[in-house]
Scaffold this active site. Structure first.
Site, mmCIF file in Angstrom:
data_model
loop_
_atom_site.group_PDB
_atom_site.id
_atom_site.type_symbol
_atom_site.label_atom_id
_atom_site.label_comp_id
_atom_site.label_asym_id
_atom_site.label_seq_id
_atom_site.Cartn_x
_atom_site.Cartn_y
_atom_site.Cartn_z
ATOM 1 N N ASP A 63 -8.088 -10.902 -14.110
ATOM 2 C CA ASP A 63 -8.084 -10.282 -15.432
ATOM 3 C C ASP A 63 -8.184 -11.403 -16.467
ATOM 4 O OD1 ASP A 63 -7.668 -8.993 -17.810
ATOM 5 O OD2 ASP A 63 -5.740 -8.101 -17.250
ATOM 6 N N SER A 145 -25.186 -16.563 -25.512
ATOM 7 C CA SER A 145 -26.120 -15.525 -25.944
ATOM 8 C C SER A 145 -26.903 -16.010 -27.160
ATOM 9 C CB SER A 145 -25.359 -14.250 -26.311
ATOM 10 O OG SER A 145 -26.183 -13.353 -27.020
ATOM 11 N N TYR A 160 -18.402 -9.590 -31.821
ATOM 12 C CA TYR A 160 -19.108 -10.123 -30.653
ATOM 13 C C TYR A 160 -19.913 -11.359 -31.053
ATOM 14 C CZ TYR A 160 -22.503 -10.545 -26.877
ATOM 15 O OH TYR A 160 -23.294 -11.030 -25.869
ATOM 16 N N LYS A 164 -19.535 -15.409 -29.901
ATOM 17 C CA LYS A 164 -20.598 -16.204 -29.300
ATOM 18 C C LYS A 164 -20.859 -17.495 -30.078
ATOM 19 C CE LYS A 164 -21.186 -13.798 -25.739
ATOM 20 N NZ LYS A 164 -20.814 -14.416 -24.440
#
Length: 233
Positions: A63, A145, A160, A164
């Protein structure tokens, strides 16, 4: 590539499209691969592929929002396999994305805990292992990304995109820190659209968009490992 044969690689998010492809590629060059992921999905398929080729794959349920869980996984590697030569930080989440005004603090924490904090914990534990076992030619590869380079986030994905951009900064910081007193290399790969990953997350992809395949990212990792140890990419 012979130098990596029999060495230990840890791949986080190993049950995702990209992680699975990377794990299989590292197995193909003869590495002992430890795959960390929160769920068992695709682990059975990977274990079958590795067994068929007589390669070694060690799945560990982890986890990534739980520091103790992450540290426990690295302790298992230390006890059973010894030093880590390659660490691929691949785990990430884009779930629970929504506009800031409609989001929750818990949703933000989940994104930053998994995309940023977990990556730093894994990097720290990986470096400690390399130092302990005097692995001078270790390699940390962060799978990031294209979002890290976009100035304006897609609406609803601000957290998000922010995570990144943080991964890029962490990668560059690690390169600078390790460059002073070791030969441990750090590279960040920032792919654009990966079709399989988008499909797994239920994101509709236009057929007009070619997109990358997970194997493209895995081949990039393989290419990096072929570079001489004094070459940074």
């Amino acid at each position: 590539m012979e130098k990596w044969r029999g060495k230990v690689a840890v791949v986080t998010g190993a049950n995702s499209a990209i992680g699975t492809a990377i794990a299989e590629t590292l197995g193909n060059i003869g590495m002992e691969v430890v795959g960390l992921a929160k769920r068992l999905d695709r682990f059975a398929e990977l274990k079958t592929k590795f067994k068929r080729k007589k390669d070694k794959f060690h799945p560990i349920i982890t986890d990534f929002a739980n520091e103790e869980d992450i540290i426990s996984a690295f302790e298992w590697v230390e006890r059973h396999l010894g030093g880590i030569h390659i660490l691929v930080n691949n785990t990430a989440t884009s779930s629970k994305i929504s506009p800031i005004e409609a989001s929750t603090t818990d949703a933000w924490r989940q994104i930053y805990d998994i995309n940023v904090i977990a990556l730093q914990i894994c990097s720290r534990e990986g470096i400690k292992s390399m130092r302990k076992h005097h692995i001078d030619d270790g390699y940390i590869i962060n799978i990031n990304s294209r979002a890290a380079y976009m100035t304006t986030p897609i609406p609803g994905m601000t957290s998000y995109y922010a995570s990144k951009k943080a991964v890029n900064t962490i990668g560059e910081g690690l390169r600078a820190e390790l460059g002073h007193n070791s030969k441990i290399r750090v590279t960040t790969i920032s792919p654009a659209l990966v079709r399989e990953l988008q499909e797994l997350e239920g994101i509709v992809v236009s057929p007009k968009v070619a997109g990358l395949e997970s194997v493209d990212i895995a081949k990039t990792v393989e290419l990096l490992l072929q570079l001489p140890s004094h070459v940074l990419a």
